[in-house]
Design a protein around this motif. Structure first.
Motif, mmCIF file in Angstrom:
data_model
loop_
_atom_site.group_PDB
_atom_site.id
_atom_site.type_symbol
_atom_site.label_atom_id
_atom_site.label_comp_id
_atom_site.label_asym_id
_atom_site.label_seq_id
_atom_site.Cartn_x
_atom_site.Cartn_y
_atom_site.Cartn_z
ATOM 1 N N THR A 139 -7.373 7.366 9.118
ATOM 2 C CA THR A 139 -6.683 6.214 9.692
ATOM 3 C C THR A 139 -5.224 6.603 9.946
ATOM 4 O O THR A 139 -4.672 7.479 9.267
ATOM 5 N N GLU A 140 -4.623 5.962 10.921
ATOM 6 C CA GLU A 140 -3.250 6.317 11.307
ATOM 7 C C GLU A 140 -2.241 6.236 10.161
ATOM 8 O O GLU A 140 -1.399 7.126 10.030
ATOM 9 N N PRO A 141 -2.277 5.195 9.314
ATOM 10 C CA PRO A 141 -1.299 5.162 8.216
ATOM 11 C C PRO A 141 -1.437 6.360 7.274
ATOM 12 O O PRO A 141 -0.444 6.919 6.816
ATOM 13 N N MET A 142 -2.681 6.785 7.034
ATOM 14 C CA MET A 142 -2.899 7.918 6.142
ATOM 15 C C MET A 142 -2.492 9.234 6.805
ATOM 16 O O MET A 142 -1.885 10.092 6.154
ATOM 17 N N ILE A 143 -2.818 9.396 8.081
ATOM 18 C CA ILE A 143 -2.429 10.618 8.788
ATOM 19 C C ILE A 143 -0.913 10.775 8.769
ATOM 20 O O ILE A 143 -0.383 11.841 8.458
ATOM 21 N N SER A 144 -0.220 9.700 9.077
ATOM 22 C CA SER A 144 1.243 9.728 9.087
ATOM 23 C C SER A 144 1.795 10.068 7.698
ATOM 24 O O SER A 144 2.704 10.897 7.574
ATOM 25 N N ALA A 145 1.243 9.445 6.676
ATOM 26 C CA ALA A 145 1.726 9.692 5.313
ATOM 27 C C ALA A 145 1.455 11.134 4.879
ATOM 28 O O ALA A 145 2.319 11.775 4.279
ATOM 29 N N GLN A 146 0.266 11.637 5.201
ATOM 30 C CA GLN A 146 -0.074 13.011 4.827
ATOM 31 C C GLN A 146 0.853 14.013 5.507
ATOM 32 O O GLN A 146 1.195 15.048 4.924
ATOM 33 N N GLN A 147 1.267 13.713 6.714
ATOM 34 C CA GLN A 147 2.149 14.617 7.459
ATOM 35 C C GLN A 147 3.595 14.558 6.979
ATOM 36 O O GLN A 147 4.329 15.531 7.110
ATOM 37 N N ASN A 148 3.999 13.417 6.435
ATOM 38 C CA ASN A 148 5.418 13.208 6.147
ATOM 39 C C ASN A 148 5.799 13.085 4.675
ATOM 40 O O ASN A 148 6.986 12.982 4.366
ATOM 41 N N TRP B 101 0.832 -1.197 0.000
ATOM 42 C CA TRP B 101 0.000 0.000 0.000
ATOM 43 C C TRP B 101 0.865 1.246 0.000
ATOM 44 O O TRP B 101 1.848 1.327 0.734
ATOM 45 N N ARG B 102 0.498 2.192 -0.846
ATOM 46 C CA ARG B 102 1.228 3.460 -0.985
ATOM 47 C C ARG B 102 0.279 4.626 -0.753
ATOM 48 O O ARG B 102 -0.899 4.539 -1.056
ATOM 49 N N TYR B 103 0.808 5.700 -0.221
ATOM 50 C CA TYR B 103 0.103 6.974 -0.169
ATOM 51 C C TYR B 103 0.385 7.671 -1.483
ATOM 52 O O TYR B 103 1.531 7.987 -1.795
ATOM 53 N N TYR B 104 -0.654 7.900 -2.280
ATOM 54 C CA TYR B 104 -0.464 8.492 -3.602
ATOM 55 C C TYR B 104 -1.721 9.259 -3.984
ATOM 56 O O TYR B 104 -2.839 8.724 -3.894
ATOM 57 N N LEU B 105 -1.537 10.501 -4.385
ATOM 58 C CA LEU B 105 -2.636 11.370 -4.799
ATOM 59 C C LEU B 105 -3.761 11.401 -3.763
ATOM 60 O O LEU B 105 -4.932 11.206 -4.076
ATOM 61 N N ASN B 106 -3.385 11.595 -2.518
ATOM 62 C CA ASN B 106 -4.298 11.767 -1.384
ATOM 63 C C ASN B 106 -4.901 10.498 -0.817
ATOM 64 O O ASN B 106 -5.701 10.564 0.107
ATOM 65 N N ASP C 193 4.793 14.001 0.253
ATOM 66 C CA ASP C 193 4.020 14.659 -0.795
ATOM 67 C C ASP C 193 3.087 13.634 -1.427
ATOM 68 O O ASP C 193 3.432 12.458 -1.536
ATOM 69 N N LYS C 194 1.939 14.099 -1.917
ATOM 70 C CA LYS C 194 0.956 13.172 -2.476
ATOM 71 C C LYS C 194 1.417 12.508 -3.773
ATOM 72 O O LYS C 194 0.880 11.492 -4.167
ATOM 73 N N GLU C 195 2.412 13.058 -4.436
ATOM 74 C CA GLU C 195 2.935 12.454 -5.672
ATOM 75 C C GLU C 195 4.062 11.461 -5.412
ATOM 76 O O GLU C 195 4.568 10.815 -6.316
ATOM 77 N N GLU C 196 4.460 11.315 -4.173
ATOM 78 C CA GLU C 196 5.659 10.568 -3.800
ATOM 79 C C GLU C 196 5.504 9.038 -3.864
ATOM 80 O O GLU C 196 6.478 8.319 -3.961
ATOM 81 N N LYS C 197 4.299 8.515 -3.745
ATOM 82 C CA LYS C 197 4.048 7.065 -3.675
ATOM 83 C C LYS C 197 4.771 6.446 -2.475
ATOM 84 O O LYS C 197 5.464 5.448 -2.579
ATOM 85 N N ALA C 198 4.563 7.070 -1.324
ATOM 86 C CA ALA C 198 5.221 6.621 -0.089
ATOM 87 C C ALA C 198 4.531 5.374 0.456
ATOM 88 O O ALA C 198 3.312 5.262 0.430
#
Length: 161
Positions: free
Chosen positions: A127-136, A46-51, A138-143
């Motif tokens: 959710t905690e994984p999303m909050i952490s990703a949004q804080q750390n 799972w990646r944080y990407y585009l919000n 960029d939405k284009e990063e695919k973190a």
């Protein structure tokens, strides 16, 4: 397992599901499994990407299911719905445990329907994984998302370490 989960969610919503909802349902299924059993249901990274939560393997699985005519994409009122196709499988043959089937059905019960999309998105983004990703990131990063953060939050709430 990914393809079975996709078919399950499409069938349970009777084909009234868009890709955005499907991705969030899969995320919630994996997040819940990690939270309560310490193991994802799928092998998705799972990646944080585009919000939001995202995995390119979902697109690959959908394409495979479309080509096999198990699922199809249908445009209705400018929405692209994912619906069962002529070769669709019956989720009752998947051998899911009763507990798993109930957990997955609860996701559908709680979040299915076009009128619940905004609530679903708001819930997922809190959710905690999303909050952490949004804080750390960029939405284009695919973190990479750390799904274990949700279970760590639960342990803290319950007074554990």
């Amino acid at each position: 397992m990914l393809e079975k989960l996709i078919v399950f969610f499409v069938c349970k919503t009777k084909g009234h599901i868009i890709k955005t909802q499907l991705v969030k349902f899969l995320y919630l299924a994996d997040l819940g499994a990690v939270k309560w059993q310490d193991k994802q249901l799928t092998d998705l990274d799972w990646r944080y990407y585009l919000n939001g939560p995202w995995s390119e393997n979902i697109d690959l699985a959908l394409e495979k299911l479309y080509k096999a005519r198990i699922l199809q994409e249908v445009t209705k009122d400018s929405a692209k719905l994912i619906q069962p196709a002529e070769n669709c499988l019956n989720p009752k043959t998947f051998g899911f445990s009763k507990g798993l089937e109930l957990r997955l059905s609860n996701i559908v019960y709680e979040w299915a329907g076009a009128n619940k999309l905004d609530e679903l998105l708001e819930y997922v983004y809190q959710t905690e994984p999303m909050i952490s990703a949004q804080q750390n990131h960029d939405k284009e990063e695919k973190a990479l998302l750390n799904l274990r953060l949700e279970s760590q939050k639960l342990v803290e709430l319950l007074g554990g370490k």
